[in-house]
Design an enzyme around this catalytic site. Structure first.
Site, short mmCIF file in Angstrom:
data_model
loop_
_atom_site.label_atom_id
_atom_site.label_comp_id
_atom_site.label_asym_id
_atom_site.label_seq_id
_atom_site.Cartn_x
_atom_site.Cartn_y
_atom_site.Cartn_z
N TYR A 139 73.15 64.05 36.13
CA TYR A 139 71.85 64.12 36.79
C TYR A 139 70.99 62.96 36.31
O TYR A 139 70.87 62.74 35.12
CB TYR A 139 71.13 65.44 36.47
CG TYR A 139 71.00 66.29 37.71
CD1 TYR A 139 70.20 65.86 38.76
CD2 TYR A 139 71.71 67.48 37.85
CE1 TYR A 139 70.11 66.60 39.93
CE2 TYR A 139 71.63 68.22 39.01
CZ TYR A 139 70.82 67.78 40.05
OH TYR A 139 70.73 68.50 41.20
N GLU A 197 67.71 62.02 37.98
CA GLU A 197 66.51 61.94 38.83
C GLU A 197 65.56 60.89 38.29
O GLU A 197 65.34 60.81 37.07
CB GLU A 197 65.79 63.30 38.87
CG GLU A 197 66.47 64.28 39.79
CD GLU A 197 65.72 65.62 39.86
OE1 GLU A 197 64.71 65.79 39.16
OE2 GLU A 197 66.18 66.48 40.63
N ASP A 257 67.31 47.82 61.06
CA ASP A 257 68.38 48.74 60.67
C ASP A 257 69.71 48.05 60.98
O ASP A 257 70.13 47.99 62.13
CB ASP A 257 68.25 50.05 61.46
CG ASP A 257 69.35 51.05 61.12
OD1 ASP A 257 70.33 50.67 60.44
OD2 ASP A 257 69.25 52.22 61.54
N THR A 315 73.71 51.11 55.95
CA THR A 315 74.73 51.93 55.31
C THR A 315 75.60 50.98 54.48
O THR A 315 75.58 49.77 54.69
CB THR A 315 75.64 52.62 56.34
OG1 THR A 315 76.16 51.63 57.21
CG2 THR A 315 74.88 53.66 57.15
N LYS A 350 80.10 50.76 56.46
CA LYS A 350 80.58 50.25 57.76
C LYS A 350 81.17 48.85 57.51
O LYS A 350 82.10 48.73 56.74
CB LYS A 350 79.46 50.31 58.79
CG LYS A 350 79.04 51.77 59.05
CD LYS A 350 77.95 51.92 60.09
CE LYS A 350 77.53 53.37 60.22
NZ LYS A 350 76.39 53.55 61.13
N ARG A 358 80.66 55.58 51.18
CA ARG A 358 79.63 56.12 52.06
C ARG A 358 78.29 56.09 51.32
O ARG A 358 78.23 56.35 50.13
CB ARG A 358 79.94 57.57 52.46
CG ARG A 358 81.27 57.77 53.11
CD ARG A 358 81.31 59.04 53.93
NE ARG A 358 80.73 58.79 55.22
CZ ARG A 358 81.35 58.11 56.19
NH1 ARG A 358 82.55 57.61 56.03
NH2 ARG A 358 80.74 57.91 57.34
C1 LIG Z 1 75.50 54.50 61.27
C2 LIG Z 1 74.08 54.23 61.50
C3 LIG Z 1 73.08 54.87 60.75
C4 LIG Z 1 73.26 56.08 59.86
O1 LIG Z 1 74.31 56.34 59.20
P1 LIG Z 1 74.73 57.72 58.52
O2 LIG Z 1 75.17 57.27 57.17
O3 LIG Z 1 75.81 58.24 59.38
O4 LIG Z 1 73.55 58.64 58.45
C5 LIG Z 1 71.77 54.46 60.91
N1 LIG Z 1 71.46 53.50 61.77
C6 LIG Z 1 72.38 52.87 62.53
C7 LIG Z 1 71.95 51.81 63.48
C8 LIG Z 1 73.72 53.23 62.44
O5 LIG Z 1 74.62 52.65 63.22
#
Ligand SMILES: *Cc1c(COP(=O)(O)O)cnc(C)c1O
Length: 422
Positions: free
Chosen positions: A52, A54, A198, A224, A227, A233
């Site tokens: 933990y 925090e 984003d 993220t 990807k 993750r």
């Molecule tokens: C995949 C994605 C997210 C969020 O990803 P998670 O980890 O699945 O919550 C946010 N914004 C965009 C544009 C994405 O493609």
């Protein structure tokens, strides 16, 4: 306590091994998926999972955090260097959580947010009515231009003038073209809005130098880490120094409790990998492969949204095959043939998000396997063969045999036994 997973819980073990076999034997063309390295996986299964922590480095609410401080600071420093960001928060559990944290930090419920329409490529966390974003904020969407199927900055600017958003989001989940962030800054400034980039999908391309970076133009950038960035993750938030406190407080204690220190350790490893020259080569190949795949698919008679791609993904408009064929059907036929894609709406789709008239495909995973342009031609032809012969189950079986052969030549992990049961 000493029993291995294999000995203690063969049920869980077997299911995990089955998915390893699936990942090995199927061609995964889902553009948001990739496979993390052995080192990333190892870091993620360290004893940091027990801790933990925090708070933030040197300011924790728990004792015994020296090593957690070290690991989180390392992750932060590496991410800052990688993206040339002034401040980075490495704690969000996922991309949606990261976006939620940005909303929570910069907006009040009811504030206006201008973002991309979901069925034109936007993300759930950019304003889906059932999502927190759509429930608590006043969402205005821009869509794609009906002629070009691209973002029309003129339209975005007009919507901004009309609705005076507090936040503008640039970034998408299914947009195959390059985004130039500079004009977005101008639009945001013209109405005094915050600008959120984003880049969940394209973060790896940005680090690899094959897509422009939003960092110099946006107030906040989320991504993220799993990807194109090819890590574990999770997600990170980058921002200008003056917003650092607000963002950090919004993540913790605003939305999350203890950070997943094991995931943060794995993120640190992924950032080190992303700083290697090979990573840039990989990202170049992802884009080269996507281009090769899209050219061959087009030659084979499919229409791609916008006519092609600049990045790692493309959208096939299935109405170019048959008005009757939905994305859901096509994706199921392809899975039968060993090819994993996802159904996706195309701009101005007449079908719902559950049925769709398109499929979304991308090259991050197959490029991580080592495939190059030559294999992209094969992959395109395998997709074509499946769709052309979709009414014949035996044809799908034939494709599946070819897919398995191709997959065997490009294994996803070397020494996988160690990965699961060391
Ligand atoms: C995949 C994605 C997210 C969020 O990803 P998670 O980890 O699945 O919550 C946010 N914004 C965009 C544009 C994405 O493609």
């Amino acid at each position: 306590m000493k029993k291995s997973l294999f000995k203690f819980d063969p049920e869980v073990f077997e299911i995990a091994v089955s998915d390893l076999t699936r990942q090995q034997n199927y061609l995964t063309l889902i553009p948001s998926e990739n496979f993390a390295s052995h080192a990333v996986m190892q870091a993620q299964s360290t004893v940091f999972a027990n801790k933990y922590a925090e708070g933030y480095p040197t300011a924790r609410y728990y004792n015994g955090c020296d090593h957690s401080d070290q690991i989180e600071q390392l992750a932060i420093d590496r991410a800052k260097a990688l993206f040339s960001a002034e401040h980075v928060n490495v704690q969000p559990h996922s991309g949606s959580q990261a976006n939620l944290a940005v909303f929570h930090a910069l907006l009040s419920p009811g504030d206006v947010v201008l973002s991309m329409k979901l069925d034109h490529g936007g993300h759930l966390s950019h304003g889906l009515p059932q999502n927190f974003s759509g429930k608590y904020y006043d969402i205005v969407h821009y869509g794609l231009d009906p002629e070009t199927e691209r973002i029309n900055l003129e339209t975005v600017s007009q919507l901004a003038q009309k609705h005076k958003p507090n936040l503008i989001i640039v970034g998408a989940s299914a947009y195959p073209r390059e985004i130039d962030f500079a004009p977005w800054r101008e639009i945001a400034d013209s109405v005094g809005a915050y600008l959120l980039g984003d880049v969940a999908h394209i973060a790896g391309l940005i680090v690899g130098g094959v897509h422009p970076s939003p960092v110099p133009y946006c107030d906040v950038v989320t991504t993220t880490t799993h990807k194109t960035l090819r890590g574990p993750r999770g997600a990170i938030i980058m921002c200008r120094q003056e917003l650092a406190d607000d963002i950090d407080k919004s993540v913790f204690p605003g939305l999350q409790g203890g950070p997943f220190m094991h995931a943060i350790a794995a993120r640190a490893v992924a950032f080190k990998e992303a700083a290697q020259p090979e990573f840039a080569d990989y990202q170049k190949q992802v884009v080269t492969n996507a281009d090769a795949l899209s050219s061959r698919l087009t030659r084979n008679g499919f229409r791609l949204v916008t006519g092609g791609t600049d990045n790692h993904l493309m959208l096939i408009d299935l109405t170019s095959v048959s008005e009757k064929l939905s994305g859901r059907q096509a994706a199921n036929y392809l899975e039968d043939a060993g090819i994993i894609v996802n159904k996706n709406t195309i701009p101005f789709d007449s079908r719902s998000a559950n049925t769709t008239s398109g499929i979304r495909i991308g090259t991050p995973m197959i490029t991580s396997r080592g495939m190059k342009e030559k294999e992209m031609v094969q992959v395109a032809d395998l997709i074509t063969e499946t769709i052309e012969n979709r009414r014949r189950p035996s044809a799908r079986q034939q494709v599946k045999t070819k897919v398995e052969k191709l997959c065997r030549s490009f294994p996803i992990y070397e020494g996988i036994d160690q990965l699961l049961w060391s």
